[in-house]
Structure formats: structure tokens, C-alpha cells
Design a protein around this motif. Sequence first.
Motif, PDB file in Angstrom:
ATOM      1  N   VAL A  12       2.109 -35.524  37.112  1.00  0.00           N
ATOM      2  CA  VAL A  12       2.876 -35.771  38.339  1.00  0.00           C
ATOM      3  C   VAL A  12       3.659 -34.512  38.676  1.00  0.00           C
ATOM      4  CG1 VAL A  12       4.691 -37.127  39.445  1.00  0.00           C
ATOM      5  CG2 VAL A  12       3.116 -38.246  37.866  1.00  0.00           C
ATOM      6  N   LEU A  13       3.402 -34.016  39.862  1.00  0.00           N
ATOM      7  CA  LEU A  13       4.155 -32.856  40.357  1.00  0.00           C
ATOM      8  C   LEU A  13       5.030 -33.350  41.505  1.00  0.00           C
ATOM      9  CD1 LEU A  13       4.547 -29.751  40.280  1.00  0.00           C
ATOM     10  CD2 LEU A  13       2.773 -29.608  42.033  1.00  0.00           C
ATOM     11  N   ILE A  14       6.325 -33.088  41.392  1.00  0.00           N
ATOM     12  CA  ILE A  14       7.272 -33.558  42.407  1.00  0.00           C
ATOM     13  C   ILE A  14       7.801 -32.343  43.151  1.00  0.00           C
ATOM     14  CG2 ILE A  14       9.432 -34.800  42.789  1.00  0.00           C
ATOM     15  CD1 ILE A  14       8.915 -36.177  40.008  1.00  0.00           C
ATOM     16  N   VAL A  15       7.658 -32.334  44.459  1.00  0.00           N
ATOM     17  CA  VAL A  15       8.160 -31.205  45.253  1.00  0.00           C
ATOM     18  C   VAL A  15       9.482 -31.604  45.874  1.00  0.00           C
ATOM     19  CG1 VAL A  15       7.729 -29.675  47.210  1.00  0.00           C
ATOM     20  CG2 VAL A  15       5.840 -30.371  45.720  1.00  0.00           C
ATOM     21  N   ALA A  20      15.814 -37.766  45.686  1.00  0.00           N
ATOM     22  CA  ALA A  20      14.597 -38.559  45.548  1.00  0.00           C
ATOM     23  C   ALA A  20      13.708 -37.995  44.444  1.00  0.00           C
ATOM     24  CB  ALA A  20      13.841 -38.601  46.876  1.00  0.00           C
ATOM     25  N   GLY A  21      13.524 -36.677  44.446  1.00  0.00           N
ATOM     26  CA  GLY A  21      12.661 -36.059  43.447  1.00  0.00           C
ATOM     27  C   GLY A  21      13.181 -36.285  42.040  1.00  0.00           C
ATOM     28  N   ARG A 109      -2.225 -34.172  39.341  1.00  0.00           N
ATOM     29  CA  ARG A 109      -3.067 -35.367  39.506  1.00  0.00           C
ATOM     30  C   ARG A 109      -2.462 -36.243  40.599  1.00  0.00           C
ATOM     31  NH1 ARG A 109      -6.333 -34.623  35.110  1.00  0.00           N
ATOM     32  NH2 ARG A 109      -5.210 -33.983  33.238  1.00  0.00           N
ATOM     33  N   LEU A 110      -1.115 -36.380  40.563  1.00  0.00           N
ATOM     34  CA  LEU A 110      -0.387 -37.074  41.627  1.00  0.00           C
ATOM     35  C   LEU A 110       0.709 -36.151  42.133  1.00  0.00           C
ATOM     36  CD1 LEU A 110       0.229 -40.635  40.096  1.00  0.00           C
ATOM     37  CD2 LEU A 110      -1.539 -39.950  41.735  1.00  0.00           C
ATOM     38  N   LEU A 111       0.863 -36.131  43.442  1.00  0.00           N
ATOM     39  CA  LEU A 111       1.902 -35.291  44.036  1.00  0.00           C
ATOM     40  C   LEU A 111       2.927 -36.206  44.712  1.00  0.00           C
ATOM     41  CD1 LEU A 111       2.768 -32.342  44.855  1.00  0.00           C
ATOM     42  CD2 LEU A 111       1.496 -32.712  46.972  1.00  0.00           C
ATOM     43  N   VAL A 112       4.198 -35.979  44.438  1.00  0.00           N
ATOM     44  CA  VAL A 112       5.263 -36.723  45.117  1.00  0.00           C
ATOM     45  C   VAL A 112       6.043 -35.722  45.968  1.00  0.00           C
ATOM     46  CG1 VAL A 112       7.298 -38.183  44.847  1.00  0.00           C
ATOM     47  CG2 VAL A 112       5.427 -38.342  43.174  1.00  0.00           C
ATOM     48  N   TRP A 113       5.987 -35.911  47.271  1.00  0.00           N
ATOM     49  CA  TRP A 113       6.666 -34.986  48.181  1.00  0.00           C
ATOM     50  C   TRP A 113       8.064 -35.534  48.460  1.00  0.00           C
ATOM     51  CZ3 TRP A 113       5.000 -30.264  49.525  1.00  0.00           C
ATOM     52  CH2 TRP A 113       5.717 -29.585  50.524  1.00  0.00           C
ATOM     53  N   TYR A 280       2.205 -38.941  47.524  1.00  0.00           N
ATOM     54  CA  TYR A 280       3.261 -39.872  47.919  1.00  0.00           C
ATOM     55  C   TYR A 280       4.368 -39.067  48.600  1.00  0.00           C
ATOM     56  CZ  TYR A 280       0.989 -42.870  44.444  1.00  0.00           C
ATOM     57  OH  TYR A 280       0.071 -43.606  43.735  1.00  0.00           O
ATOM     58  N   ALA A 281       5.182 -39.767  49.397  1.00  0.00           N
ATOM     59  CA  ALA A 281       6.367 -39.088  49.955  1.00  0.00           C
ATOM     60  C   ALA A 281       7.531 -40.072  49.906  1.00  0.00           C
ATOM     61  CB  ALA A 281       6.107 -38.625  51.383  1.00  0.00           C
ATOM     62  N   ILE A 282       8.698 -39.537  49.590  1.00  0.00           N
ATOM     63  CA  ILE A 282       9.890 -40.378  49.416  1.00  0.00           C
ATOM     64  C   ILE A 282      11.132 -39.659  49.936  1.00  0.00           C
ATOM     65  CG2 ILE A 282       8.992 -41.651  47.415  1.00  0.00           C
ATOM     66  CD1 ILE A 282      10.481 -39.786  45.574  1.00  0.00           C
ATOM     67  N   GLY A 283      12.153 -40.457  50.231  1.00  0.00           N
ATOM     68  CA  GLY A 283      13.446 -39.886  50.611  1.00  0.00           C
ATOM     69  C   GLY A 283      13.536 -39.573  52.097  1.00  0.00           C
ATOM     70  N   ASP A 284      14.408 -38.627  52.418  1.00  0.00           N
ATOM     71  CA  ASP A 284      14.705 -38.317  53.817  1.00  0.00           C
ATOM     72  C   ASP A 284      13.464 -37.981  54.640  1.00  0.00           C
ATOM     73  OD1 ASP A 284      17.346 -38.555  53.055  1.00  0.00           O
ATOM     74  OD2 ASP A 284      17.961 -36.560  53.730  1.00  0.00           O
ATOM     75  N   CYS A 285      12.414 -37.481  53.986  1.00  0.00           N
ATOM     76  CA  CYS A 285      11.259 -36.990  54.745  1.00  0.00           C
ATOM     77  C   CYS A 285      10.198 -38.063  54.978  1.00  0.00           C
ATOM     78  CB  CYS A 285      10.639 -35.785  54.037  1.00  0.00           C
ATOM     79  SG  CYS A 285       9.880 -36.186  52.452  1.00  0.00           S
ATOM     80  N   ALA A 286      10.401 -39.272  54.425  1.00  0.00           N
ATOM     81  CA  ALA A 286       9.350 -40.298  54.467  1.00  0.00           C
ATOM     82  C   ALA A 286       9.578 -41.280  55.617  1.00  0.00           C
ATOM     83  CB  ALA A 286       9.309 -41.045  53.134  1.00  0.00           C
ATOM     84  N   ALA A 287       8.646 -41.341  56.539  1.00  0.00           N
ATOM     85  CA  ALA A 287       8.717 -42.298  57.649  1.00  0.00           C
ATOM     86  C   ALA A 287       8.002 -43.570  57.221  1.00  0.00           C
ATOM     87  CB  ALA A 287       8.072 -41.703  58.894  1.00  0.00           C
ATOM     88  N   HIS A 288       8.739 -44.661  57.198  1.00  0.00           N
ATOM     89  CA  HIS A 288       8.175 -45.903  56.653  1.00  0.00           C
ATOM     90  C   HIS A 288       8.553 -47.089  57.540  1.00  0.00           C
ATOM     91  CE1 HIS A 288      12.335 -45.700  55.226  1.00  0.00           C
ATOM     92  NE2 HIS A 288      12.309 -47.023  55.194  1.00  0.00           N
ATOM     93  N   ALA A 289       7.757 -48.149  57.466  1.00  0.00           N
ATOM     94  CA  ALA A 289       8.086 -49.373  58.201  1.00  0.00           C
ATOM     95  C   ALA A 289       9.158 -50.100  57.400  1.00  0.00           C
ATOM     96  CB  ALA A 289       6.841 -50.236  58.343  1.00  0.00           C
ATOM     97  N   ASN A 290      10.318 -50.289  58.005  1.00  0.00           N
ATOM     98  CA  ASN A 290      11.443 -50.855  57.244  1.00  0.00           C
ATOM     99  C   ASN A 290      11.721 -52.285  57.691  1.00  0.00           C
ATOM    100  OD1 ASN A 290      14.313 -51.444  56.476  1.00  0.00           O
ATOM    101  ND2 ASN A 290      14.083 -49.414  55.558  1.00  0.00           N
TER     102      ASN A 290
END
Length: 416
Positions: A12-15, A20-21, A109-113, A280-290
Motif C-alpha cells: 500500500v502506497l499512500i500519497v 487522511a494518509g 499494489r494499492l494506491l491511496v490518494w 482509492y482516494a480519501i479526505g479533502d480531495c475525495a468527492a463522494h455521495a454523502n
Amino acid sequence: MVAPSSAPLYDVLIVGAGHAGAQAAVSLRQVGFAGTIALVGDEPDPPYERPPLSKDYLSGEKSFERILIRPATFWAERGIDLLLGRRVVSVDPARHAVATADGVAIGYRLLVWAAGGRPRRLTCSGHSAAGVHSVRDRADVDRMAAELDRVSRVVVIGGGYIGLEAAAVLTKLGKAVTVLEALDRVLARVAGEPLSYFFEQRHRDHGVDVRLGAQVACIEERDGAACGVRLAGGELIPCEMVIVGIGIEPAVAPLLDAGAAGGNGVLVDAFCRTSLPDIYAIGDCAAHANAFAAGATIRLESVQNATDQAGTVARFVHGEEKPYVAVPWFWSNQYDLKLQTVGLSTGHDQTVLRGDPDRSSFSLIYLRAGAVIALDCVNATRDYVQGRALVQSGAVVDPALLGDPAVPLKALAPAA
Ligand SMILES: Cc1cc2nc3c(=O)[nH]c(=O)nc-3n(C[C@H](O)[C@H](O)[C@H](O)COP(=O)(O)OP(=O)(O)OC[C@H]3O[C@@H](n4cnc5c(N)ncnc54)[C@H](O)[C@@H]3O)c2cc1C
């Protein structure tokens, strides 16, 4: 720091080594993930909390060590590689690799942005003069703090939470502060009118010159340093420091360039998966249906969202398919006022005032079609805690009862 050549491929690589990271790495270890993890961050410091930057770190009441998300030794102890001072500039989804600005490729293998956002900048003349600051990272605040001794007048551009918090701290430090807000009230994007008027008045009470409907024409400079803010009507507000708090732009360009769906943020599903494989993307940069925004696609800029989305990804990677459904919450400290928010007030059609703003302890309750969707609680922690169940259940409650401080909110929740 680990040399990239010794770590070319991570499970897992987290950018982004922010809230969030960092939490994604912590949560992965908490759920028992035993693979290799790296956190790549473009800041030089290990992960730290951002909220104190406009509060007690700016005021000097908290040291940097006290705002670290984990002690500096934690990461190595958990087998999490911190690759700091490295900016990821591109993503190659086919090769499962990213490239950094210094020309290093890192496989995943997995990237978390989790790259958060960059402060929106002014574009008018003078915007890059010395003395013009954003409040997004430690370096911003350290630069401000180093100048404060020779500053007596500050203009804050933007009457959102960060601008108002900075105004409160700088006022306490003895500076003469002017807040310029382009709209007709402060906090207009995030709060109902009564709350805006309350905070506006409190700032005025502390001597802040709050200007509403204020259009900035330019920043005037003398010898390369800001010496005032010129308004569209021609007035010059002299100052030695300008703080720009006009929001952020999500840091998603490398992902969008790689083909991820999105625009204002990168689009994710209920498990924080982007449209690209294994990313995957998480935190301030992730646009999601809430669910708490009636299913609308939004970005949330809060510690709650960063933390809970990180947990969602960690559990999902570990095989637990639990979608992201978390009640939003937020806080802001200004002077002796502790604001705590639960739910999202956007789209409300009714507000109920509970308590007495004149006594600096009250809650503003937001309803949509009769259901409680959010509360803004000022020095009213009990309402904040008890109101959560109302928001979570979308309870339809008699507004007269909501507005009666003698009736505890917990008595109005459906289970009661
Ligand atoms: C001054 C301030 C006060 C706040 N107050 C509150 C508050 O009171 N309550 C609350 O809930 N929230 C508050 N917030 C918001 C909260 O801090 C954010 O929502 C949270 O930090 C989001 O976490 P994140 O990991 O998504 O982004 P961030 O914490 O911003 O982390 C992103 C990291 O990624 C790095 N990065 C960006 N691009 C790249 C790249 N290409 N390569 C490598 N690294 C990259 C960034 O430099 C940063 O270190 C505040 C924010 C600020 C700035």
C-alpha cells in the motif's frame, strides 16, 4: 527516511502524509494488515494535525511536537515508511507506479490518494508580495509567526472558519485586524444566518473591523512587501500582513491526468475506490455521495471525514465491506467560543434557535422537511452530543420542543 531504491514496491502506497494518509496507515495496522506500507508526503515533517494551525499553534500555545498525529518514532515502530519531502507528480495506473518530482518511481499494489488541497490564491496584483500568507501547513504558520513582531495591522481576506480563527488569535495577540468578506455575511457557505450574525458581532466586540460585501482590487506593495489592501471602491486598508483564507483546491491533478473520474475532487464510491483500478482516494480531495447531504456528491474538509474514510479503506482492504456512512462533525474555536457542528446544514428549510446567544451558549438546529439535519452548538456540548442521534436518525421533531432548552435533546431521539 527510506531511500526509494530500497523500497521500489509497496503493498500500500499512500500519497499525502496529512490527516487522511496518516490515519489510513494507522488503521491498516490496527485491522491487522501486515503488508508493506509507505506514506509519501511533500512536506518535510511527519504527519501533524492541521486544525491547531489557525488556533493554538498560531497563538504559540502549542508546540509543533504537541500537534504531531503520532510521536515521531511511531511510524518506524509500526513498519510504516515515511518518504517525506517528496511530491508525486504522476500516476501510471497500468504499471501500478507513481513518479516523484525528483524523478523516482515507486510501485504499488494499492494506491491511496490522500493529497488534501492547496490553498486558493488571489490572482490580483500584489498577491505574491512578502507578508501575504495562506494558512494550510506548518511552514505557512511558521513564516507568519516569524513576521508577527513587526506587524501591528493584519487584513484577513475571507470570513470562513480559518479566516475567523486566525482573526481571533491575532486580535488576542494585540494586532489590529480587519476581515474582508465578499459575501453579505461571514460563514455564509457553511452556516445559517443567526450563526453568521453571532460570530460577526463577537468579532466586532473584540475590535475586529468586519467588512461585508468587500471586493479586493489588489494588494499594494512597498519594496516588495504588502503595505495595504485596496478595495474595489478605491479605499486602501493599510496593513503589514495579509492572510488569505478563501478555500482550497483539491490536489488531484496527477490522478485526473491519469484518467480518474472527477473534477472538483476525484470521484469515489462508498468504499473510497476511484474509477482507476486499485486506486482509492480519501479526505479533502475525495468527492463522494454523502448520505447526510441527501446523497449529493460533495467533498468534506474535516478531520472527521479524513479519519472515517481512512478507516473505510483500511477495513475494505482487509476484506470488510462496510461502506462510508458517517455523521459529519466539525469544530471551531474563536475567543472563548467553542463551536461544535454535527450534520450538514446545506439545504435546510427551517432553523430553530435553542438557548440564548446573548449568554454565549446556544444551538442552531437545522431542519429539512421537518427532519433534523444538523446542529451548530456554541458552548453547548450537551446539545452537540445528544443532537447526534437526531441527525443520525433524521428524526422529525416538533420545533417547539427542539427550541425548549428545558427539554433535553436525548428525550427527543426516536429510541427515547
Ligand atoms: C488551518 C486549518 C484549520 C482547520 N481546522 C479544522 C477544524 O477545526 N476541524 C476540522 O474538522 N477540520 C479542520 N481543518 C480541516 C482539516 O485539517 C482537513 O480536513 C484535513 O487535514 C484533511 O486531511 P487530508 O489528509 O485530506 O489533507 P491534508 O491534511 O491537507 O494532507 C494532505 C497532505 O498531502 C500533501 N500532498 C499534496 N499533494 C501531494 C503530492 N502530489 N505528493 C505528496 N504529497 C502531497 C500535502 O502537502 C499534505 O501534507 C482545518 C484545516 C486547516 C488548514
